[in-house]
Design an enzyme around this catalytic site. Structure first.
Site, PDB file in Angstrom:
ATOM      1  CG  ASP A  11      -1.866  -1.220   1.168  1.00  0.00           C
ATOM      2  OD1 ASP A  11      -2.559  -1.395   0.148  1.00  0.00           O
ATOM      3  OD2 ASP A  11      -1.893  -1.996   2.141  1.00  0.00           O
ATOM      4  N   GLY A  24      -1.661  -4.588   4.047  1.00  0.00           N
ATOM      5  CA  GLY A  24      -2.844  -5.001   4.789  1.00  0.00           C
ATOM      6  C   GLY A  24      -4.126  -4.366   4.325  1.00  0.00           C
ATOM      7  N   GLY A  25      -4.056  -3.626   3.208  1.00  0.00           N
ATOM      8  CA  GLY A  25      -5.280  -3.064   2.660  1.00  0.00           C
ATOM      9  C   GLY A  25      -6.299  -4.123   2.301  1.00  0.00           C
ATOM     10  N   GLY A  26      -5.805  -5.330   2.000  1.00  0.00           N
ATOM     11  CA  GLY A  26      -6.687  -6.457   1.703  1.00  0.00           C
ATOM     12  C   GLY A  26      -6.990  -7.329   2.903  1.00  0.00           C
ATOM     13  CD  GLU A  42      -0.664  -9.517   2.502  1.00  0.00           C
ATOM     14  OE1 GLU A  42      -1.389  -9.390   1.504  1.00  0.00           O
ATOM     15  OE2 GLU A  42      -0.334  -8.551   3.218  1.00  0.00           O
TER      16      GLU A  42
END
EC number: 5.3.1.6
Length: 220
Positions: A84, A95-97, A103
């Site tokens: 991001d 961590g936007g998803g 991850e």
């Protein structure tokens, strides 16, 4: 070039970093989806993939790429994932998803982290993008207050999102992350925090940056 075209460009370029016969670590997100699609063209040359999320697993399997369980793998040569934000030293916000914990687990197995991103993700100091933090539900309010006290950040629960691990995501705004490693180390010690989306300990070794002029390679 559009942002989608830039993502496709770096997704294709990342295939060159996958050794023949290897198990490749695969991240999560729209840019990674472009990499997965490109990876399908060489699926007969690799042993399979380790995935960081249910979404990526489903996409890999739909394209006929074997997905191995983490318990079957001790080390992987490369982990390919987006960001991001990424700073001049290869530190990232991810961590936007909402897949940041898994991850980071897969990144920990990798000998090299190759970040793929479009040029808009490159920043001098991280913090403009809200920092994702995975928290145990009962600790969400406590962790949010602590961000305000320690860093002056405003933390809000991401509505309608439950992680693959059954937890919540706090998005923290108003941060100026001058020392990513120090913040990552401190926040990860707070009770109730599962994982903070600062990747300083597991920073990128290479970033393939999509620009209108083509793919720019940054080595850290």
């Amino acid at each position: 070039m559009t942002q989608d075209e830039l993502k496709a460009l770096v997704g294709q370029a990342a295939v060159a970093y996958v050794p023949d016969g290897s198990v490749v670590g695969v991240g999560t997100g729209s840019t990674v989806n472009c990499f997965i699609d490109a990876l399908a063209a060489i699926k007969d040359r690799i042993a399979g993939a380790v995935s960081s999320s249910v979404r990526s697993t489903e996409r890999l399997q739909a394209l006929g790429i074997p997905v191995l369980d983490l318990s079957q793998v001790e080390r992987i040569p490369v982990y390919i994932d987006g960001a991001d934000e990424i700073d001049p030293r290869g530190h990232m916000i991810k961590g936007g998803g909402a897949a940041l914990t898994r991850e980071k687990i897969v990144a920990d197995l990798a000998e090299r982290f190759v970040c793929i991103a479009d040029a808009s993700k490159r920043v001098d100091v991280m913090g403009r993008f809200p920092l994702p933090v995975e928290v145990i539900p009962m600790a969400a309010a406590q962790v949010a207050r602590r961000f305000g006290a320690a860093y002056g950040g405003l933390a809000r629960v991401r509505e309608g999102v439950v992680t693959d691990n059954g937890n919540l995501i706090l998005d923290v705004t108003g941060l100026h992350i001058a020392d990513p490693l120090a913040m990552e180390t401190e926040v990860n010690q707070w009770p109730g925090v599962v994982c903070v989306g600062i990747f300083a300990r597991h920073k990128a070794a290479v970033c393939l940056l999509g620009t209108p002029e083509g793919v720019r390679t940054l080595n850290f």
